[in-house]
Design a protein around this motif. Structure first.
Motif, short mmCIF file in Angstrom:
data_model
loop_
_atom_site.label_atom_id
_atom_site.label_comp_id
_atom_site.label_asym_id
_atom_site.label_seq_id
_atom_site.Cartn_x
_atom_site.Cartn_y
_atom_site.Cartn_z
N LYS A 135 -1.69 15.17 2.76
CA LYS A 135 -0.87 15.88 1.40
C LYS A 135 0.34 16.20 2.20
O LYS A 135 0.41 17.34 2.87
CB LYS A 135 -1.67 17.05 0.71
CG LYS A 135 -1.08 17.21 -0.55
CD LYS A 135 -1.95 18.15 -1.31
CE LYS A 135 -1.12 18.44 -2.71
NZ LYS A 135 0.01 19.03 -2.59
N SER A 185 3.00 22.90 -5.92
CA SER A 185 2.06 23.28 -6.54
C SER A 185 2.03 24.72 -7.16
O SER A 185 2.69 25.55 -6.32
CB SER A 185 0.50 23.18 -5.76
OG SER A 185 0.40 21.70 -5.06
N GLY A 215 4.96 11.85 -9.38
CA GLY A 215 3.78 12.21 -8.72
C GLY A 215 2.28 12.23 -9.47
O GLY A 215 2.45 11.61 -10.48
N GLY A 275 8.79 17.39 -5.76
CA GLY A 275 7.44 16.96 -5.10
C GLY A 275 7.33 15.47 -4.67
O GLY A 275 6.24 15.09 -4.62
N CYS A 276 8.46 14.72 -4.87
CA CYS A 276 8.66 13.38 -4.73
C CYS A 276 7.94 12.59 -5.98
O CYS A 276 6.84 11.97 -5.75
CB CYS A 276 8.12 12.71 -3.37
SG CYS A 276 9.24 12.80 -2.12
N CYS A 305 2.45 14.01 -4.15
CA CYS A 305 3.63 12.91 -4.18
C CYS A 305 3.09 11.43 -4.60
O CYS A 305 2.01 11.27 -4.36
CB CYS A 305 4.23 12.88 -3.02
SG CYS A 305 3.40 12.43 -1.60
N TYR A 357 0.16 19.41 -6.98
CA TYR A 357 1.12 18.30 -7.06
C TYR A 357 1.00 17.39 -5.93
O TYR A 357 1.30 17.86 -4.96
CB TYR A 357 2.48 18.71 -7.27
CG TYR A 357 3.61 18.02 -7.93
CD1 TYR A 357 4.25 17.90 -8.87
CD2 TYR A 357 3.96 16.61 -7.12
CE1 TYR A 357 5.07 17.18 -9.47
CE2 TYR A 357 4.75 15.57 -7.42
CZ TYR A 357 5.51 15.99 -8.66
OH TYR A 357 6.40 15.07 -9.06
N SER A 390 5.30 18.25 -1.55
CA SER A 390 4.30 17.95 -2.64
C SER A 390 3.45 19.52 -2.84
O SER A 390 3.41 20.25 -3.89
CB SER A 390 3.68 16.80 -2.83
OG SER A 390 2.48 16.79 -2.00
#
Lengths: 181, 295
Positions: B144, B152, B190, B186-187, B274, B272, B148
């Motif tokens: 992760k 969160s 997602g 977060g790209c 990505c 979150y 991203s």
């Protein structure tokens, strides 16, 4: 506006930005140059470095430092992801600089556009990801999303999304919600 | 010693696959989104490039994204297997994967910022163990990225600012608010893992575990399934779009779970992830040999 960038760009991220904004000496000439918010994966192959993966990192973390760097070092092009805040946007307008979005996570497609990579500085001190790398790129794709006249696509999208959020959570819309209340 | 050598080898292969080869369910979700995006739009251009990147990473046997993330290992182990031995083998595999370029030098000392050259540090990688009845070791790995993870969020209800009460409508408001705050950072597009309830720590852990569910796996709780579907639809209406440049999709999926809570607490936690949702798994025999690859 879509761009294909060819020529020399420099990488830099959190530690470098703070260092430069606090007046640290830059080992390369950034005037009229391009700064890429990126912490690449690099591999040493004999005397040369090879870029294994090199996508953009989140630019907003550099917001506290960016305006100062644009003003004092004369950077003309910033490449990153997610856009930046009002301080950077104002500096872009005042000093003539633009911000371009590269696709986050597209580390292979973007690394393939790097012809050559050299150490620009701080690789030992800051580590491979945080160091300053000098990259010779060829048709590196990015989109101008913050221009030198004060326009930011991110601001426009964020404003619109906040408006939709208000609609979605107004009592009429929420009432239509699942009725779990 | 030979037993652990085989285990190490297969853990290294698990890391290699996770870093370089996006799972088929995630790639299909991206492909469907791309087909729906308007030709010539920013969204379409970005999704096209994302799909080329996924293919290139597989062909080049190189990381999909340079941020190879926090390494989260989820083990389910049979009785009689020593977790310390599994942890030692995993750390070795992580160090090896780093030296082979499948992982970036991506772990820093929090106090002096010095990088750990092997990605093995205090609390890295992350281990979760759960006892299992079967005579096999199941390992799932999620990588992760930090961009991203930074998006969160955790809410404590009631929340007066959001007018969010302690019910599913309140949960919905929190999730939409988190998305508006995240924008494309977060790209996007997602995937959200959401946990209702728990405490502050278990809320984040359970929200992340939702991301281990396959993209097509819907909640078996009807109310949560409806909430997942609704949030996915509404995320598109927000118009944040790929990389936050507008349009759709804003998300590829929403997975909601629930834990029990205390009377005094009602947390809503959003993890979150990505678009580069790197998760893979493997079922191993007790000798470390591969029984089956997951996802």
């Amino acid at each position: 506006m879509p761009l294909l960038i060819s020529g020399r760009i420099y990488t830099g991220r959190d530690r470098l930005h703070r260092y430069l904004a606090e007046g640290g000496k830059c080992p390369v000439e950034l005037r009229d140059g391009a700064l890429f918010h990126c912490g690449p994966v690099m591999r040493r192959e004999g005397a040369r470095w090879r870029v294994i993966a090199a996508g953009p990192t989140t630019s907003i973390r550099e917001e506290p430092y960016m305006a100062k760097i644009i003003a004092t070092l004369g950077v003309r092009l910033i490449i990153g992801k997610g856009g930046m805040g009002p301080g950077t946007l104002a500096a872009c307008r005042q000093y003539g600089c633009v911000y371009a979005q590269a696709v986050g996570g597209a580390a292979q497609v973007l690394a393939a556009r790097v012809r050559e990579a050299r150490e620009g500085g701080f690789v030992k001190e800051f580590g491979i990801a945080e160091g300053l790398w000098e990259l010779e790129v060829d048709t590196f794709p990015a989109l101008v999303t913050m221009d030198a006249t004060g326009h930011s696509l991110y601001e426009r999208v964020a404003r619109a999304s906040r408006r939709v959020y208000r609609d979605l959570t107004s009592s009429a819309e929420s009432g239509a919600a699942a009725g779990h209340g | 010693m030979k037993k652990w050598a085989l285990l190490e080898e297969n853990l290294l292969e698990l890391i290699r696959r996770t870093s370089t080869d996006l799972p088929a369910d995630v790639e299909s979700a991206l492909r469907r989104s791309c087909a729906r995006a308007k030709p010539g739009s920013h969204a379409r251009g970005i999704l096209d490039m994302i799909l080329s990147n996924v293919a290139a990473a597989r062909d080049n046997d190189a990381p999909i994204c340079q941020d190879t993330g926090t390494l989260l290992f989820y083990f389910t182990t049979p009785p009689g297997i020593d977790p310390l031995a599994l942890m030692a083998a995993t750390r070795k595999a992580v160090a090896q994967a780093t030296s082979e370029g499948y992982l970036r030098e991506n772990t820093l000392d929090a106090l002096n910022n010095a990088p750990y050259p092997t990605n093995v540090g205090n609390g890295a990688p992350v281990f979760h163990f759960e006892p299992g009845a079967r005579d096999t070791i199941r390992v799932r790995l999620m990588m992760k990225g930090g961009g991203s993870e930074n998006m969160s969020a955790q809410y404590s209800l009631p929340d007066d600012r959001l007018k969010a009460g302690r019910d599913l409508e309140g949960v919905r408001r929190c999730v939409l608010d988190a998305l508006v705050r995240a924008q494309g950072n977060g790209c996007a597009p997602g995937i959200l893992g959401v946990c209702i309830g728990g405490d502050r720590a278990t809320g984040y852990a359970h929200a992340k575990e939702q991301l281990l569910r396959r993209m097509d796996e819907r909640s078996d709780v009807i109310a949560l399934r409806r909430l997942e579907d609704r949030l996915l639809r509404e995320s598109d209406r927000l118009g944040i779009g790929p990389m936050g440049l507008g349009g759709a999709p804003t998300l590829l999926g929403v997975k909601v779970g629930a834990l029990s809570r205390l009377p005094a607490s009602y947390f809503v936690t959003i993890s979150y992830m990505c678009w580069a949702m790197r998760r893979r798994g493997v079922v191993l025999a007790p000798n470390g040999g591969v029984r089956k690859w997951l996802y």
